[in-house]
Design a protein around this motif. Structure first.
Motif, PDB file in Angstrom:
ATOM      1  N   TYR A  55       0.814  -1.264  -0.116  1.00  0.00           N
ATOM      2  CA  TYR A  55       0.000  -0.035   0.079  1.00  0.00           C
ATOM      3  C   TYR A  55       0.685   1.397  -0.089  1.00  0.00           C
ATOM      4  N   CYS A  56       1.806   1.475   0.944  1.00  0.00           N
ATOM      5  CA  CYS A  56       2.600   2.686   1.093  1.00  0.00           C
ATOM      6  C   CYS A  56       4.049   2.763   0.380  1.00  0.00           C
ATOM      7  N   LEU A  57       4.339   1.359   0.249  1.00  0.00           N
ATOM      8  CA  LEU A  57       5.576   1.163  -0.393  1.00  0.00           C
ATOM      9  C   LEU A  57       6.930   2.127   0.355  1.00  0.00           C
ATOM     10  N   MET A  58       6.679   2.241   1.710  1.00  0.00           N
ATOM     11  CA  MET A  58       7.847   3.070   2.339  1.00  0.00           C
ATOM     12  C   MET A  58       7.879   2.645   3.828  1.00  0.00           C
ATOM     13  N   GLY A  59       7.418   1.294   4.147  1.00  0.00           N
ATOM     14  CA  GLY A  59       7.477   0.652   5.419  1.00  0.00           C
ATOM     15  C   GLY A  59       6.647   0.968   6.553  1.00  0.00           C
ATOM     16  N   THR A  60       5.567   1.667   6.144  1.00  0.00           N
ATOM     17  CA  THR A  60       4.696   2.054   7.298  1.00  0.00           C
ATOM     18  C   THR A  60       3.621   1.178   7.499  1.00  0.00           C
ATOM     19  N   CYS A  61       3.001   0.745   6.608  1.00  0.00           N
ATOM     20  CA  CYS A  61       1.803  -0.131   6.472  1.00  0.00           C
ATOM     21  C   CYS A  61       1.708  -1.642   6.807  1.00  0.00           C
ATOM     22  N   PHE A  62       2.901  -2.301   6.564  1.00  0.00           N
ATOM     23  CA  PHE A  62       2.908  -3.691   6.706  1.00  0.00           C
ATOM     24  C   PHE A  62       2.354  -4.452   6.050  1.00  0.00           C
ATOM     25  N   GLU A  63       1.577  -4.085   4.572  1.00  0.00           N
ATOM     26  CA  GLU A  63       0.926  -4.906   3.879  1.00  0.00           C
ATOM     27  C   GLU A  63       1.664  -5.718   2.933  1.00  0.00           C
ATOM     28  N   CYS A  64       2.904  -5.509   2.769  1.00  0.00           N
ATOM     29  CA  CYS A  64       3.718  -6.477   2.069  1.00  0.00           C
ATOM     30  C   CYS A  64       4.535  -7.431   2.688  1.00  0.00           C
ATOM     31  N   LEU A  65       4.016  -7.844   3.842  1.00  0.00           N
ATOM     32  CA  LEU A  65       4.764  -8.748   4.777  1.00  0.00           C
ATOM     33  C   LEU A  65       5.070 -10.092   3.861  1.00  0.00           C
ATOM     34  N   MET A  66       6.063 -10.584   3.885  1.00  0.00           N
ATOM     35  CA  MET A  66       6.515 -11.736   3.043  1.00  0.00           C
ATOM     36  C   MET A  66       7.627 -12.740   3.742  1.00  0.00           C
ATOM     37  N   THR A  67       7.871 -13.951   3.577  1.00  0.00           N
ATOM     38  CA  THR A  67       8.881 -14.812   3.815  1.00  0.00           C
ATOM     39  C   THR A  67       9.986 -14.589   2.860  1.00  0.00           C
ATOM     40  N   ILE A  68      11.290 -14.076   3.213  1.00  0.00           N
ATOM     41  CA  ILE A  68      12.315 -13.749   2.433  1.00  0.00           C
ATOM     42  C   ILE A  68      13.540 -14.456   2.821  1.00  0.00           C
ATOM     43  N   ASP A  69      13.777 -15.345   2.013  1.00  0.00           N
ATOM     44  CA  ASP A  69      15.097 -16.293   2.336  1.00  0.00           C
ATOM     45  C   ASP A  69      14.834 -16.896   3.597  1.00  0.00           C
ATOM     46  N   GLY A  70      13.721 -17.583   4.209  1.00  0.00           N
ATOM     47  CA  GLY A  70      13.389 -18.339   5.380  1.00  0.00           C
ATOM     48  C   GLY A  70      13.087 -17.317   6.389  1.00  0.00           C
ATOM     49  N   VAL A  71      13.157 -16.217   6.424  1.00  0.00           N
ATOM     50  CA  VAL A  71      12.954 -15.170   7.540  1.00  0.00           C
ATOM     51  C   VAL A  71      11.402 -14.513   7.266  1.00  0.00           C
ATOM     52  N   ALA A  72      10.360 -14.953   8.165  1.00  0.00           N
ATOM     53  CA  ALA A  72       9.129 -14.279   8.086  1.00  0.00           C
ATOM     54  C   ALA A  72       8.966 -13.042   8.498  1.00  0.00           C
ATOM     55  N   ASN A  73       7.918 -12.327   8.028  1.00  0.00           N
ATOM     56  CA  ASN A  73       7.392 -11.145   8.332  1.00  0.00           C
ATOM     57  C   ASN A  73       8.566  -9.953   7.993  1.00  0.00           C
ATOM     58  N   ARG A  74       8.957 -10.176   6.708  1.00  0.00           N
ATOM     59  CA  ARG A  74       9.708  -9.305   6.138  1.00  0.00           C
ATOM     60  C   ARG A  74       9.206  -8.126   5.220  1.00  0.00           C
ATOM     61  N   GLN A  75       9.258  -6.911   5.373  1.00  0.00           N
ATOM     62  CA  GLN A  75       8.688  -5.900   4.523  1.00  0.00           C
ATOM     63  C   GLN A  75       9.277  -5.876   3.121  1.00  0.00           C
ATOM     64  N   ALA A  76       8.582  -6.405   2.120  1.00  0.00           N
ATOM     65  CA  ALA A  76       9.174  -6.583   0.731  1.00  0.00           C
ATOM     66  C   ALA A  76       9.537  -5.242   0.359  1.00  0.00           C
ATOM     67  N   CYS A  77       8.893  -4.013   0.792  1.00  0.00           N
ATOM     68  CA  CYS A  77       9.476  -2.967   0.337  1.00  0.00           C
ATOM     69  C   CYS A  77      10.532  -2.211   0.828  1.00  0.00           C
TER      70      CYS A  77
END
Length: 102
Positions: A55-77
């Motif tokens: 949504y925000c693409l700047m780390g404020t909203c947490f809508e882009c949470l994904m698992t990245i390289d085995g680490v959950a809850n990373r903000q993809a933005c």
């Protein structure tokens, strides 16, 4: 929705989303690369299961949470793509333990 010029040779890296390869531009955020690749669902809501996307693409909203390289809850933005990066969508509330321990 998002369009971009073709990725020039030398700037292209391959990342994996749920095991499927996606071409990304070196230096892009994970969210930007996925959006440019046509991805519209990043995770599912922990409350209703509804699909969510950045949504925000700047780390404020947490809508882009994904698992990245085995680490959950990373903000993809906020994460820059790296060659061979493994990304998975989150569905519901993820475990806080690394994937190898679950």
């Amino acid at each position: 929705m998002f369009r971009r010029d073709p990725i020039p040779p030398g700037e292209a890296v391959e990342i994996l989303l749920d095991g499927q390869p996606i071409s990304a531009r070196r230096g892009d955020s994970v969210a930007g690369a996925l959006l440019a690749g046509g991805v519209t669902r990043f995770r599912d809501s922990v409350v209703s299961g509804a699909p969510r996307a950045p949504y925000c693409l700047m780390g404020t909203c947490f809508e882009c949470l994904m698992t990245i390289d085995g680490v959950a809850n990373r903000q993809a933005c906020l994460v820059t793509v790296e060659p061979g990066m493994r990304i998975t969508r989150q569905s519901g509330a993820p475990s806080l333990l690394p994937e190898a321990e679950t």
